[in-house]
Design a protein around this motif. Structure first.
Motif, short mmCIF file in Angstrom:
data_model
loop_
_atom_site.label_atom_id
_atom_site.label_comp_id
_atom_site.label_asym_id
_atom_site.label_seq_id
_atom_site.Cartn_x
_atom_site.Cartn_y
_atom_site.Cartn_z
N ARG A 58 67.71 45.64 39.27
CA ARG A 58 68.14 44.54 40.13
C ARG A 58 69.66 44.43 40.16
O ARG A 58 70.31 44.45 39.12
CB ARG A 58 67.50 43.22 39.64
CG ARG A 58 67.97 41.94 40.35
CD ARG A 58 67.56 41.91 41.80
NE ARG A 58 66.14 41.82 42.01
CZ ARG A 58 65.45 40.67 42.08
NH1 ARG A 58 66.06 39.52 41.94
NH2 ARG A 58 64.15 40.70 42.31
N PHE B 263 72.40 36.36 46.21
CA PHE B 263 71.79 37.44 47.01
C PHE B 263 71.46 38.64 46.13
O PHE B 263 72.08 38.85 45.09
CB PHE B 263 72.74 37.86 48.13
CG PHE B 263 73.07 36.74 49.08
CD1 PHE B 263 72.16 36.34 50.04
CD2 PHE B 263 74.30 36.07 48.98
CE1 PHE B 263 72.46 35.30 50.92
CE2 PHE B 263 74.60 35.04 49.85
CZ PHE B 263 73.68 34.65 50.82
N ARG C 107 72.71 41.96 41.90
CA ARG C 107 72.87 40.66 42.57
C ARG C 107 74.33 40.43 42.93
O ARG C 107 75.23 41.09 42.42
CB ARG C 107 72.40 39.53 41.65
CG ARG C 107 71.03 39.74 41.12
CD ARG C 107 70.54 38.74 40.08
NE ARG C 107 71.39 37.62 39.75
CZ ARG C 107 70.93 36.46 39.26
NH1 ARG C 107 69.62 36.28 39.07
NH2 ARG C 107 71.76 35.48 38.95
N ILE D 38 73.19 43.72 53.37
CA ILE D 38 72.31 42.69 52.81
C ILE D 38 71.99 41.68 53.90
O ILE D 38 72.88 40.96 54.39
CB ILE D 38 72.98 41.97 51.61
CG1 ILE D 38 73.48 42.98 50.58
CG2 ILE D 38 72.02 40.97 50.99
CD1 ILE D 38 72.42 43.87 49.99
N GLU E 163 66.79 37.31 54.12
CA GLU E 163 65.65 38.02 53.53
C GLU E 163 65.88 38.41 52.07
O GLU E 163 64.95 38.82 51.38
CB GLU E 163 65.37 39.30 54.34
CG GLU E 163 64.91 39.04 55.76
CD GLU E 163 64.68 40.32 56.54
OE1 GLU E 163 64.73 41.42 55.91
OE2 GLU E 163 64.45 40.24 57.76
N ASN E 164 67.12 38.31 51.62
CA ASN E 164 67.46 38.78 50.27
C ASN E 164 68.21 37.71 49.48
O ASN E 164 69.27 37.97 48.91
CB ASN E 164 68.31 40.05 50.35
CG ASN E 164 67.58 41.22 50.98
OD1 ASN E 164 66.87 41.96 50.32
ND2 ASN E 164 67.74 41.37 52.28
N CYS F 55 70.00 43.02 46.36
CA CYS F 55 69.80 44.18 47.23
C CYS F 55 68.39 44.71 47.04
O CYS F 55 68.01 45.11 45.93
CB CYS F 55 70.82 45.27 46.91
SG CYS F 55 70.61 46.75 47.96
N SER F 56 67.62 44.74 48.10
CA SER F 56 66.24 45.26 48.03
C SER F 56 66.20 46.77 48.23
O SER F 56 65.20 47.41 47.89
CB SER F 56 65.37 44.57 49.08
OG SER F 56 65.91 44.75 50.38
N GLU F 57 67.29 47.33 48.75
CA GLU F 57 67.31 48.76 49.08
C GLU F 57 67.29 49.65 47.83
O GLU F 57 66.65 50.69 47.80
CB GLU F 57 68.54 49.09 49.93
CG GLU F 57 68.52 50.45 50.57
CD GLU F 57 67.46 50.60 51.64
OE1 GLU F 57 66.73 51.60 51.59
OE2 GLU F 57 67.35 49.71 52.51
N CYS G 75 76.05 46.06 49.59
CA CYS G 75 75.86 46.44 48.20
C CYS G 75 76.84 47.56 47.87
O CYS G 75 76.93 48.55 48.60
CB CYS G 75 74.42 46.90 47.99
SG CYS G 75 74.10 47.59 46.35
N GLN H 193 66.70 48.36 44.52
CA GLN H 193 66.23 47.58 43.38
C GLN H 193 65.35 48.38 42.42
O GLN H 193 65.17 48.00 41.26
CB GLN H 193 65.49 46.33 43.84
CG GLN H 193 64.22 46.56 44.62
CD GLN H 193 63.60 45.24 45.08
OE1 GLN H 193 64.03 44.15 44.67
NE2 GLN H 193 62.58 45.32 45.93
#
Length: 438
Positions: free
Chosen positions: A67, A57, A69, A45, A49-50, A59-61, A38, A63
């Motif tokens: 969001r 894809f 992408r 990433i 899982e993402n 990024c959950s880190e 990211c 978010q």
């Protein structure tokens, strides 16, 4: 002026046409360098899982900041680190620096002009904020942009009125997670380190107060965001009373390191009293084990109000409830990070409306109360690192007349952290004696 100046925003590929390349810089939200990263937070990433159903894809880190992408872009205004125009700045601070503070302040200015970043290792209550005023003034005078940031919301809130008072004609911006004010361009910004994720090459000087504090310490995302928010020719100033060894090693080749062992009022740091308290953890629900704590509270209240640090919210609530039965209603309170009245309670303690305030480690740094003594319940608990204990001890005798403030470490095992904290405080006091004898 472009309202996005200094910011980076996430836009879709369809929205990109609204940001022409002659005015805006476009960067892919994620970059592939053997692995996928990211560009906003530098997190790796993990694809399996993402991934969204359409194969894109995310990024959950980071978010929680919106969001981001793999098919989106980061957009920022071009030319933010270019030539600056000098301007007039009204420095309205009415205070006066001590001889040591003046020396440090001049060094910070010299280091900045020599294009060198600085770590200022200064004891709690030394007046770190006042020592950085001259370098802030210098950068603003040269047309630059300054950010003062901290991992702790409480620290940012306490910094804000002091900065505003020193630069009354500047439009100072205060930003944190649920702050009332939204982003606007400002030459002088105060914000939490999480807010750095919204900036890109924006600042000529970033001052990080309490750089060793949670959640910045050990957080690679926030560290990346900080460097990203600094313009290519910008400089950093790290402020701390308790630099971890890894930080000292990290900066020793590239930063100037300045030390300030003296408090503003030139009295020594209060050395903690390590007092054995067998079964301290039972003081919250056993009258027998509560007695020792109660006696100490009454003793300390003869001279000062008392701030009691507890290792957990559950233990704190029980101990506060037990203590409340011995006081008039409203004289005892407790505060923690999830308390919606947190800011209000801290202010009431400043106004001396509480006799005793219980707290978790959220008040270990960045807050100042007059006429205070401190008790640490279970100083041997793992939550109390050396740095935390030094910071907690530093809450006592920060300002005002000397009131025989004391620091009590109740424990039933003397840990390495406790020993190191006491030793570091004594060493700083020795350095201070040396400076005073010059």
């Amino acid at each position: 002026m472009n309202p996005l100046r200094g910011r980076q925003i996430v836009v879709s590929s369809e929205e990109l046409k609204n940001y022409p390349t002659n005015e805006y810089q476009h960067r892919e939200a994620m970059i592939l360098n053997q692995q996928l990263y990211c560009q906003r937070c530098n997190a790796l990433i993990i694809r399996q899982e993402n991934v969204l159903p359409n194969g894109v894809f995310f990024c959950s880190e980071c978010q929680e900041f919106g969001r981001i992408r793999s098919d989106s872009y980061l957009v920022s205004v071009r030319g933010q680190g270019g030539e600056k125009e000098e301007r007039s700045v009204n420095f309205t601070w009415q205070g006066k620096l001590t001889q040591l503070q003046t020396h440090i302040a001049q060094q910070l200015q010299k280091n900045y002009q020599a294009k060198q970043s600085t770590l200022l290792w200064a004891v709690t209550g030394s007046g770190k904020t006042e020592m950085v005023f001259p370098v802030i003034y210098l950068v603003l005078l040269k047309g630059g942009r300054v950010c003062m940031t901290s991992p702790r919301i409480d620290v940012c809130r306490e910094l804000y009125p002091r900065i505003v008072a020193a630069f009354q004609e500047e439009q100072v911006l205060l930003l944190y997670g649920n702050s009332k004010e939204k982003y606007r361009y400002s030459n002088l910004t105060i914000c939490t380190t999480h807010q750095m994720l919204h900036f890109y090459q924006a600042f000529d000087l970033i001052i990080v107060d309490e750089i060793d504090a949670f959640p910045y310490e050990g957080n690679s995302v926030l560290q990346f965001a900080l460097k990203n928010a600094l313009n290519p020719h910008g400089r950093l100033i790290y402020l701390t009373a308790t630099p971890p060894n890894h930080l000292l090693q990290e900066v020793q080749q590239t930063f100037a390191i300045e030390k300030s062992p003296l408090r503003f009022h030139q009295r020594p740091l209060i050395v903690p009293e390590c007092i054995w308290y067998n079964h301290w953890e039972q003081a919250s629900h056993s009258r027998f084990h509560f007695k020792k704590f109660h006696r100490m509270i009454l003793e300390l209240l003869k001279d000062n109000h008392v701030l009691v640090f507890c290792p957990s919210i559950q233990f704190m609530n029980r101990l506060a409830k037990q203590t409340q039965t011995y006081f008039i209603e409203g004289q005892v309170a407790s505060v923690n990070s999830t308390d919606p009245l947190r800011e209000e309670k801290v202010q009431k303690m400043r106004e001396k409306k509480y006799q005793v305030l219980f707290s978790t480690t959220i008040l270990e740094r960045g807050v100042t109360f007059e006429d205070l003594s401190v008790i640490v319940m279970g100083a041997n608990h793992p939550v109390y690192t050396k740095s935390a204990l030094v910071q907690i001890a530093g809450r006592v005798d920060r300002k005002g007349e000397y009131r025989r403030g004391r620091v009590i470490f109740f424990h039933n095992q003397k840990t390495i952290g406790m020993r190191q904290a006491c030793r570091e405080i004594k060493e700083m006091n020795q350095l201070a004696k040396g400076w005073l004898s010059k």
